[in-house]
Design a protein around this motif. Structure first.
Motif, PDB file in Angstrom:
ATOM      1  N   ILE A  72       0.675  -0.941  -0.360  1.00  0.00           N
ATOM      2  CA  ILE A  72       0.349   0.069   0.187  1.00  0.00           C
ATOM      3  C   ILE A  72       0.416   1.750   0.267  1.00  0.00           C
ATOM      4  N   GLY A  73       1.727   0.915   1.187  1.00  0.00           N
ATOM      5  CA  GLY A  73       2.821   2.390   0.321  1.00  0.00           C
ATOM      6  C   GLY A  73       3.536   2.526  -0.057  1.00  0.00           C
ATOM      7  N   SER A  74       3.804   1.623  -1.189  1.00  0.00           N
ATOM      8  CA  SER A  74       4.231   2.051  -2.499  1.00  0.00           C
ATOM      9  C   SER A  74       3.784   2.218  -3.823  1.00  0.00           C
ATOM     10  N   LEU A  75       2.597   2.487  -3.352  1.00  0.00           N
ATOM     11  CA  LEU A  75       1.720   2.983  -4.465  1.00  0.00           C
ATOM     12  C   LEU A  75       1.691   4.107  -4.662  1.00  0.00           C
ATOM     13  N   GLY A  76       1.952   4.720  -5.659  1.00  0.00           N
ATOM     14  CA  GLY A  76       1.613   5.991  -6.713  1.00  0.00           C
ATOM     15  C   GLY A  76       2.946   6.229  -6.227  1.00  0.00           C
ATOM     16  N   ARG A  77       2.869   7.713  -7.264  1.00  0.00           N
ATOM     17  CA  ARG A  77       4.296   8.588  -7.366  1.00  0.00           C
ATOM     18  C   ARG A  77       5.325   8.774  -5.925  1.00  0.00           C
TER      19      ARG A  77
ATOM     20  N   LEU B 291       6.296   8.841   4.969  1.00  0.00           N
ATOM     21  CA  LEU B 291       5.365   9.612   5.102  1.00  0.00           C
ATOM     22  C   LEU B 291       4.029   8.266   4.540  1.00  0.00           C
ATOM     23  N   LYS B 292       4.125   8.544   3.151  1.00  0.00           N
ATOM     24  CA  LYS B 292       3.100   6.660   3.025  1.00  0.00           C
ATOM     25  C   LYS B 292       3.449   5.523   3.165  1.00  0.00           C
ATOM     26  N   LEU B 293       4.138   4.820   4.173  1.00  0.00           N
ATOM     27  CA  LEU B 293       4.536   3.806   5.172  1.00  0.00           C
ATOM     28  C   LEU B 293       3.794   3.942   5.806  1.00  0.00           C
ATOM     29  N   ALA B 294       3.939   5.443   7.021  1.00  0.00           N
ATOM     30  CA  ALA B 294       3.897   5.315   8.586  1.00  0.00           C
ATOM     31  C   ALA B 294       2.384   5.505   8.257  1.00  0.00           C
TER      32      ALA B 294
END
Length: 345
Positions: free
Chosen positions: A148-153, A159-162
């Protein structure tokens, strides 16, 4: 004109390593002292005669029996604290996220959900089965959060992983409640286990988890040099010959083993994997060859302190370590967010 010669870099590094070695020995001595404190201090006052007899395995009096119960509890606190702190340091290195932690990234809650489902729906009751299920749940949660944290730009940014980990933890916690609510026969035991603690530990409960913890410790400690390479960045690490994806997978597997096995026997204990690696970095720097053993010893010391405080604060009852660690872990998390501003390591 005379020029001043610089001292060779090797002597500076040796001096630094010598200092770290002294700190490491001091931390080990502190761990031994805290183990002695954990055995001698509790909700019941015990005289020295009963303490010595209890350590020798005698249970002729209430005091001796109390000491005899504290010994496996102390052993479990050392193993669990060291495992969770080491797993936290590994996760911070793998994700390059200063806020990574088995609890914050949802790994502990993934293990918890797997155990609760296995108990409620499949009537699993053996300790060995709990461990396998918890490890599988922890691994699945880690893969899910990283995906999930790896999706997107930008890929898997800190931050996305947290954010993905926090959302996953909340979702899994809600699912645990949904599974337990219709089952009054297991609700009490599950709720007590969900708090996270080392009370009621026995060597019979500890023995099945030892192979998993041993494998996790070995894999994690052997990943130190490769984590140093990852800290330089993926491109530079690949240029140095590291297989970045494989390195991350192996190190993460060691952390998952530690988290799953610990959660199976203790329940989810939060914030330990966040607090200890940060404190160790302030002491000895960012070299993972030193940071990992320091984190393991520091986590064992911190969980022992939390367990002893839990016994003393609420006498004649006691607070589980999961509650005590949350008291100092939550303010530390807020401080870390404000200080680090979710930068990469």
């Amino acid at each position: 004109m005379l020029t001043q010669r610089r001292p060779p870099q090797r002597s500076v590094l040796a001096s630094t390593n010598a200092t770290r070695s002294v700190w490491l020995v001091g931390l080990f001595v502190l761990l031994l002292l805290l183990c002695a404190l954990s055995v001698t201090v509790g909700t019941r006052d015990v005289d020295w005669g009963d303490i010595l007899a209890g350590v020798q395995g005698k249970v002729d009096s209430i005091g001796q029996a109390a000491v005899n119960v504290r010994i496996p509890r102390t052993v479990l606190a050392v193993l669990a604290g060291g495992g969770l702190a080491l797993a936290g340091a590994i996760m911070q290195g793998v994700t390059r996220n200063p806020l990574a932690d088995p609890g914050i990234l949802g790994v502990n809650m993934g293990a918890s959900l797997a155990v609760v489902i296995s108990v409620a729906w499949f009537d699993i009751s053996s300790a060995e089965a709990f461990i396998w299920v918890a490890v599988a749940g922890a691994g699945s949660a880690a893969v899910f959060v990283y995906t999930i944290g790896s999706l997107g730009r930008g890929g898997a940014t800190p931050l996305k992983l947290a954010l993905a980990g926090a959302a996953t933890s909340v979702a899994f916690a809600s699912m645990v409640i949904a599974v337990v609510l219709p089952r009054n026969d297991i609700a009490g035991g599950i709720q007590s286990w969900q708090i996270g603690g080392v009370g009621g530990a026995t060597f019979e409960r500890i023995l099945p988890v030892l192979p998993f913890l041993a494998a996790g410790f070995i894999i994690s400690l052997l990943s130190a040099r490769k984590l140093n390479s990852l800290a330089l960045g993926d491109d530079l690490a690949a240029g140095l010959g590291e297989r970045v994806a494989l390195t991350r997978a192996v190190a993460a597997f060691g952390a998952v083993l530690l988290c799953g096995a610990t959660t199976a026997v203790c329940g989810p204990i939060g914030f330990l994997g966040l607090v200890v690696p940060h404190l160790c970095r302030l002491l000895i720097g960012v070299d993972y060859r030193w940071l990992l053993p320091f984190s393991a010893l520091g986590g064992a010391c911190l969980l022992l302190v939390a367990d002893v405080l839990g016994r003393l604060i609420a006498r004649p009852a006691e607070l589980d370590v999961g509650i005590v660690t949350a008291f100092f872990g939550a303010p530390f998390f807020i401080w870390a967010v404000r200080r680090q501003r979710v930068r990469e390591l």
